[in-house]
Design a protein around this motif. Structure first.
Motif, PDB file in Angstrom:
ATOM      1  N   ALA A 230     -26.599 -29.957 -20.103  1.00 52.51           N
ATOM      2  CA  ALA A 230     -26.305 -30.795 -21.268  1.00 52.51           C
ATOM      3  C   ALA A 230     -24.794 -30.951 -21.462  1.00 52.51           C
ATOM      4  N   GLU A 231     -24.050 -29.884 -21.257  1.00 53.53           N
ATOM      5  CA  GLU A 231     -22.597 -29.953 -21.419  1.00 53.53           C
ATOM      6  C   GLU A 231     -21.972 -30.854 -20.355  1.00 53.53           C
ATOM      7  N   SER A 232     -22.464 -30.776 -19.127  1.00 52.46           N
ATOM      8  CA  SER A 232     -21.952 -31.626 -18.064  1.00 52.46           C
ATOM      9  C   SER A 232     -22.284 -33.091 -18.347  1.00 52.46           C
ATOM     10  N   PHE A 233     -23.497 -33.316 -18.825  1.00 54.30           N
ATOM     11  CA  PHE A 233     -23.907 -34.689 -19.131  1.00 54.30           C
ATOM     12  C   PHE A 233     -23.004 -35.293 -20.193  1.00 54.30           C
ATOM     13  N   LEU A 234     -22.656 -34.531 -21.204  1.00 51.35           N
ATOM     14  CA  LEU A 234     -21.800 -35.042 -22.276  1.00 51.35           C
ATOM     15  C   LEU A 234     -20.444 -35.490 -21.730  1.00 51.35           C
ATOM     16  N   VAL A 235     -19.867 -34.712 -20.840  1.00 55.62           N
ATOM     17  CA  VAL A 235     -18.580 -35.098 -20.250  1.00 55.62           C
ATOM     18  C   VAL A 235     -18.734 -36.405 -19.474  1.00 55.62           C
ATOM     19  N   GLU A 457     -32.846 -41.357 -35.194  1.00 56.04           N
ATOM     20  CA  GLU A 457     -31.500 -40.790 -35.023  1.00 56.04           C
ATOM     21  C   GLU A 457     -31.317 -40.292 -33.596  1.00 56.04           C
ATOM     22  N   LEU A 458     -32.348 -39.653 -33.042  1.00 59.51           N
ATOM     23  CA  LEU A 458     -32.268 -39.167 -31.669  1.00 59.51           C
ATOM     24  C   LEU A 458     -32.271 -40.314 -30.663  1.00 59.51           C
ATOM     25  N   MET A 459     -32.845 -41.434 -31.027  1.00 56.57           N
ATOM     26  CA  MET A 459     -32.807 -42.627 -30.184  1.00 56.57           C
ATOM     27  C   MET A 459     -31.472 -43.374 -30.312  1.00 56.57           C
ATOM     28  N   ASN A 460     -30.715 -43.021 -31.336  1.00 58.73           N
ATOM     29  CA  ASN A 460     -29.502 -43.755 -31.722  1.00 58.73           C
ATOM     30  C   ASN A 460     -29.854 -45.198 -32.093  1.00 58.73           C
ATOM     31  N   PRO A 525     -38.698 -40.651 -18.650  1.00 63.47           N
ATOM     32  CA  PRO A 525     -37.410 -39.977 -18.428  1.00 63.47           C
ATOM     33  C   PRO A 525     -36.754 -40.401 -17.105  1.00 63.47           C
ATOM     34  N   THR A 526     -35.992 -41.459 -17.146  1.00 63.78           N
ATOM     35  CA  THR A 526     -35.300 -41.947 -15.961  1.00 63.78           C
ATOM     36  C   THR A 526     -33.863 -41.439 -15.947  1.00 63.78           C
ATOM     37  N   PRO A 527     -33.261 -41.303 -14.763  1.00 61.34           N
ATOM     38  CA  PRO A 527     -31.894 -40.762 -14.689  1.00 61.34           C
ATOM     39  C   PRO A 527     -30.886 -41.598 -15.479  1.00 61.34           C
ATOM     40  N   GLY A 528     -29.862 -40.921 -15.998  1.00 59.22           N
ATOM     41  CA  GLY A 528     -28.741 -41.619 -16.602  1.00 59.22           C
ATOM     42  C   GLY A 528     -28.842 -41.922 -18.079  1.00 59.22           C
ATOM     43  N   THR A 529     -29.785 -41.318 -18.800  1.00 55.19           N
ATOM     44  CA  THR A 529     -29.881 -41.582 -20.232  1.00 55.19           C
ATOM     45  C   THR A 529     -29.746 -40.295 -21.039  1.00 55.19           C
ATOM     46  N   VAL A 530     -29.245 -40.454 -22.261  1.00 47.92           N
ATOM     47  CA  VAL A 530     -29.135 -39.319 -23.173  1.00 47.92           C
ATOM     48  C   VAL A 530     -30.519 -38.741 -23.450  1.00 47.92           C
ATOM     49  N   SER A 531     -31.503 -39.627 -23.625  1.00 54.31           N
ATOM     50  CA  SER A 531     -32.859 -39.184 -23.950  1.00 54.31           C
ATOM     51  C   SER A 531     -33.471 -38.354 -22.829  1.00 54.31           C
ATOM     52  N   THR A 532     -33.183 -38.722 -21.585  1.00 55.95           N
ATOM     53  CA  THR A 532     -33.694 -37.933 -20.456  1.00 55.95           C
ATOM     54  C   THR A 532     -33.052 -36.552 -20.442  1.00 55.95           C
ATOM     55  N   CYS A 533     -31.781 -36.474 -20.784  1.00 56.37           N
ATOM     56  CA  CYS A 533     -31.121 -35.168 -20.899  1.00 56.37           C
ATOM     57  C   CYS A 533     -31.818 -34.328 -21.958  1.00 56.37           C
ATOM     58  N   MET A 534     -32.164 -34.940 -23.106  1.00 57.34           N
ATOM     59  CA  MET A 534     -32.899 -34.225 -24.153  1.00 57.34           C
ATOM     60  C   MET A 534     -34.263 -33.762 -23.637  1.00 57.34           C
ATOM     61  N   TYR A 535     -34.948 -34.642 -22.927  1.00 54.77           N
ATOM     62  CA  TYR A 535     -36.288 -34.321 -22.421  1.00 54.77           C
ATOM     63  C   TYR A 535     -36.245 -33.091 -21.523  1.00 54.77           C
ATOM     64  N   TYR A 536     -35.269 -33.044 -20.632  1.00 53.35           N
ATOM     65  CA  TYR A 536     -35.198 -31.935 -19.682  1.00 53.35           C
ATOM     66  C   TYR A 536     -34.692 -30.650 -20.327  1.00 53.35           C
ATOM     67  N   GLY A 538     -34.100 -30.030 -23.785  1.00 59.17           N
ATOM     68  CA  GLY A 538     -34.444 -29.692 -25.161  1.00 59.17           C
ATOM     69  C   GLY A 538     -33.215 -29.593 -26.045  1.00 59.17           C
ATOM     70  N   ILE A 539     -32.108 -30.190 -25.574  1.00 60.19           N
ATOM     71  CA  ILE A 539     -30.836 -30.156 -26.302  1.00 60.19           C
ATOM     72  C   ILE A 539     -30.319 -31.579 -26.452  1.00 60.19           C
ATOM     73  N   ASN A 540     -29.859 -31.919 -27.644  1.00 61.45           N
ATOM     74  CA  ASN A 540     -29.146 -33.182 -27.822  1.00 61.45           C
ATOM     75  C   ASN A 540     -27.725 -32.972 -27.305  1.00 61.45           C
ATOM     76  N   PRO A 541     -27.345 -33.595 -26.183  1.00 64.08           N
ATOM     77  CA  PRO A 541     -26.034 -33.309 -25.605  1.00 64.08           C
ATOM     78  C   PRO A 541     -24.874 -33.757 -26.490  1.00 64.08           C
ATOM     79  N   ILE A 542     -25.136 -34.698 -27.390  1.00 65.36           N
ATOM     80  CA  ILE A 542     -24.068 -35.204 -28.258  1.00 65.36           C
ATOM     81  C   ILE A 542     -23.727 -34.190 -29.346  1.00 65.36           C
ATOM     82  N   THR A 543     -24.760 -33.547 -29.914  1.00 67.55           N
ATOM     83  CA  THR A 543     -24.550 -32.630 -31.039  1.00 67.55           C
ATOM     84  C   THR A 543     -24.729 -31.166 -30.673  1.00 67.55           C
ATOM     85  N   GLY A 544     -25.401 -30.891 -29.569  1.00 67.95           N
ATOM     86  CA  GLY A 544     -25.703 -29.515 -29.180  1.00 67.95           C
ATOM     87  C   GLY A 544     -26.922 -28.946 -29.879  1.00 67.95           C
ATOM     88  N   GLU A 545     -27.578 -29.728 -30.723  1.00 66.92           N
ATOM     89  CA  GLU A 545     -28.742 -29.246 -31.483  1.00 66.92           C
ATOM     90  C   GLU A 545     -29.997 -29.217 -30.619  1.00 66.92           C
TER      91      GLU A 545
END
Length: 629
Positions: A230-235, A457-460, A525-536, A538-545
């Protein structure tokens, strides 16, 4: 001279007097020479620069000879699995093989391999050893660094390493491709090409890494630790803007994958040039007997007027592929293409779409984007529209009016997504009213996606009251112009954060508004999306929640069934879901009940069935109208 297709065999090359191709483009799609197809854009862009390009469309990936049909390319093989990810083309969200493929003659499935980037690169290597291979297309773009792979349920390393290609191009590739082609023509070896924007390469030594690069967690770290992922994805997410992005480096074993900053977006003149190229605008005639290419039928008489999107939906990969800065074509360019449609013998007078990723975006969200890039720490439209957002539909409306006035045009429709939250920000309702009066074929497709505040909110996505406001005003305008037109909303089930109670609330909204969809899309869950990062993770990479995620098939089926609660085959699943959430108040014959007390029992369905049946009739009429019959 009449436009002609690029060579697909040696006979075609002989007719052009070619003894070789500079580039051979291997495509997972059938050959369609239309600007809605990325392979057509890249091949025509190279042709315009004087390069000889041949097309190997959907070659037999089990036969090396199929990759020798056009001979040895003088400069490089270009590999593009197709307009969409090859795994999405092959499998449903339930991981079942699809029987159809819209990018194949007659819609036949099974004409491209799994993980086409890897397979095609390997076969090109077997066909001609020593020929450089450049990997591109959406699949490569979204798999350029370590990524969660839904189909194997694990983290895979960069597709550049797995495919063993020499270089990977990501994003919209015209500029990168021309620079690469010129360097190769000058005799620069692939190992000497290291600083082209929009490219990814691999090196064996840390000494070869640019000094100002950001070092990401290694593949080994992100594949074994979800927090690291999740941290790598955010960067990576924060480095998708061409004006501010840094070089990113991801260690993998003894190698280092280096991602250069994205290519700069095309300016208007460059956009016009791309769409001015001599496309035939048809699929190759060898596909006619099979019934042509279904994907072309959707876009053949449509016009693309923009690229990029600052909408920022978390389940969409546009941020990683096209970027957030919107580029647009000139009016003259779009009108010139419309004139070509009018001259087409098959054109019936109906332009099916004037759109793009988001139809009603014609420029960057604010002047700052062109100077400082898109903001790393905020969005343009959510959770509230940015105070710097410039809302103006006048230019788009002017373009649509010009198209409507062309001789030979009966109707100009808009089928691409409309950002209704952006539309509501416009104090001038002229566009909204003309949209309803002139550009809808009986129904407007919109994407509210959900009703739950947490899920949205999680979908933005915009808050649910915004959609209700849009529904109300849309209805009022249609009453004012005396038209009976409907909305077809899209909803996603089982998105990260969506619990069973959220699915029930969404079903209640559908019952209230009288619309139940014929088809429901589970979150994919396709590559390259924030939502897929959450799916894998269980962390929102933007907020860390922490984010609750539905992964079990049974739980997904319950949420999906709720969105089609009126179907008899879903009765048991809907009842199970309601009882699990202690919502027996929605079982029975009351006006708010979703299902009767027993299968086939009585229920107040007037609000759903009457509106929905009428809408389906209107939809069928609209489809006939669009086809010109």
């Amino acid at each position: 001279m009449r436009n002609s297709f690029l060579p697909i065999n040696r006979n075609d090359m002989d007719l052009r007097g070619w003894d070789h191709c500079d580039f051979v483009l291997i495509s997972g799609d059938a050959y369609v020479d239309h600007p809605s197809f990325a392979s057509a854009i890249i091949s025509r862009t190279l042709e315009s620069a004087g390069f000889k390009v041949g097309i190997l469309a959907q070659p037999d990936w089990k036969d090396p000879e199929a990759f020798r049909q056009l001979g040895k390319p003088g400069l490089a093989f270009l590999v593009s699995p197709g307009n969409i990810d090859s795994m999405v083309s092959r499998y449903t969200v339930n991981r079942k093989i699809r029987h159809n493929d819209a990018y194949t003659p007659g819609g036949e499935g099974g004409k491209r391999p799994d993980r086409a980037s890897i397979v095609y690169t390997s076969m090109a290597r077997q066909a001609y050893k020593g020929v450089p291979v450049i990997l591109g297309g959406l699949e490569a773009s979204l798999r350029r660094l370590s990524h969660y792979d839904y189909w194997s349920d694990k983290v895979r390393r960069s597709v550049l390493l797995d495919s063993k290609a020499d270089l990977l191009m990501y994003g919209m590739g015209e500029k990168s491709m021309l620079i690469l082609a010129d360097l190769l023509k000058k005799g620069i070896p692939m190992k000497g090409i290291r600083d082209v924007r929009g490219t990814v390469y691999a090196v064996n030594s840390q000494d070869q890494i640019p000094s100002d690069a950001i070092i990401l967690p290694s593949f080994e770290e992100v594949s074994t630790n979800k927090k690291n992922y999740a941290e790598s994805f955010l960067v990576q997410y924060q480095n998708t803007d061409p004006l501010v992005s840094k070089v990113l480096v991801e260690p993998c074993g003894t190698r280092f994958v280096v991602q250069n900053p994205p290519a700069l977006p095309l300016n208007q003149e460059e956009m016009d040039q791309t769409y001015r190229l001599p496309y035939v605008r048809k699929s190759h005639p060898e596909y006619d007997e099979a019934g042509g290419i279904p994907a072309l039928q959707e876009v053949e008489f449509s016009l693309v007027h923009n690229r990029g999107c600052y909408g920022g939906c978390n389940f969409c990969a546009l941020t990683f592929h096209q970027g957030r800065i919107v580029s647009a074509r000139s009016h003259d360019s779009v009108i010139s293409e419309a004139q070509k449609l009018i001259e087409d013998p098959g054109f019936k007078g109906y332009i099916h779409d004037v759109g793009g990723p988001t139809a009603n975006f014609r420029k960057p969200s604010c002047p700052n984007q062109l100077v400082r890039g898109a903001c790393q720490d905020r969005q343009c439209l959510t959770p509230e529209p940015c105070q710097n957002l410039e809302v103006d539909h006048r230019d788009y409306l002017s373009l649509l009016r010009k198209l409507r006035k062309l001789k030979g045009i009966k109707k100009v429709f808009i089928r691409s997504g409309i950002r209704f939250d952006y539309l509501l920000q416009d104090r001038d309702e002229t566009f909204f009213k003309e949209l309803c009066e002139h550009h809808i074929s009986g129904q407007l497709k919109v994407a509210p996606e959900h009703t739950s505040p947490r899920v949205l909110e999680l979908m933005n996505k915009q808050k649910h009251p915004v959609y209700r406001k849009f529904m109300k005003r849309y209805s009022e305008i249609n009453q004012e112009i005396k038209k009976k037109q409907f909305m077809v909303p899209y909803f996603i089930s089982s998105h990260p954060g969506s619990l069973l109670k959220d699915g029930i609330a969404l079903a209640e909204f559908m019952k209230e508004t009288g619309f139940v969809p014929d088809q429901v899309q589970d979150f994919y869950p396709t590559p390259g999306t924030v939502s897929t990062c959450m799916y894998y993770t269980g962390i929102n990479p933007i907020t860390g929640e922490t984010v609750p995620v539905v992964t079990k098939e049974r739980d997904k089926r319950l949420q999906r069934a709720l969105l089609q609660f009126n179907k008899a085959e879903n009765y048991k699943l809907v009842k199970e879901a309601l009882l699990l959430e202690k919502r027996s108040d929605l079982i029975g014959s009351g006006p708010k009940c979703l299902i009767p007390s027993y299968p086939g029992g009585a229920i107040s369905r007037k609000s759903v069935t009457s509106k929905r049946n009428h809408q389906q009739k209107r939809s069928k009429k609209s489809n006939r109208f669009i086809k010109g019959s």
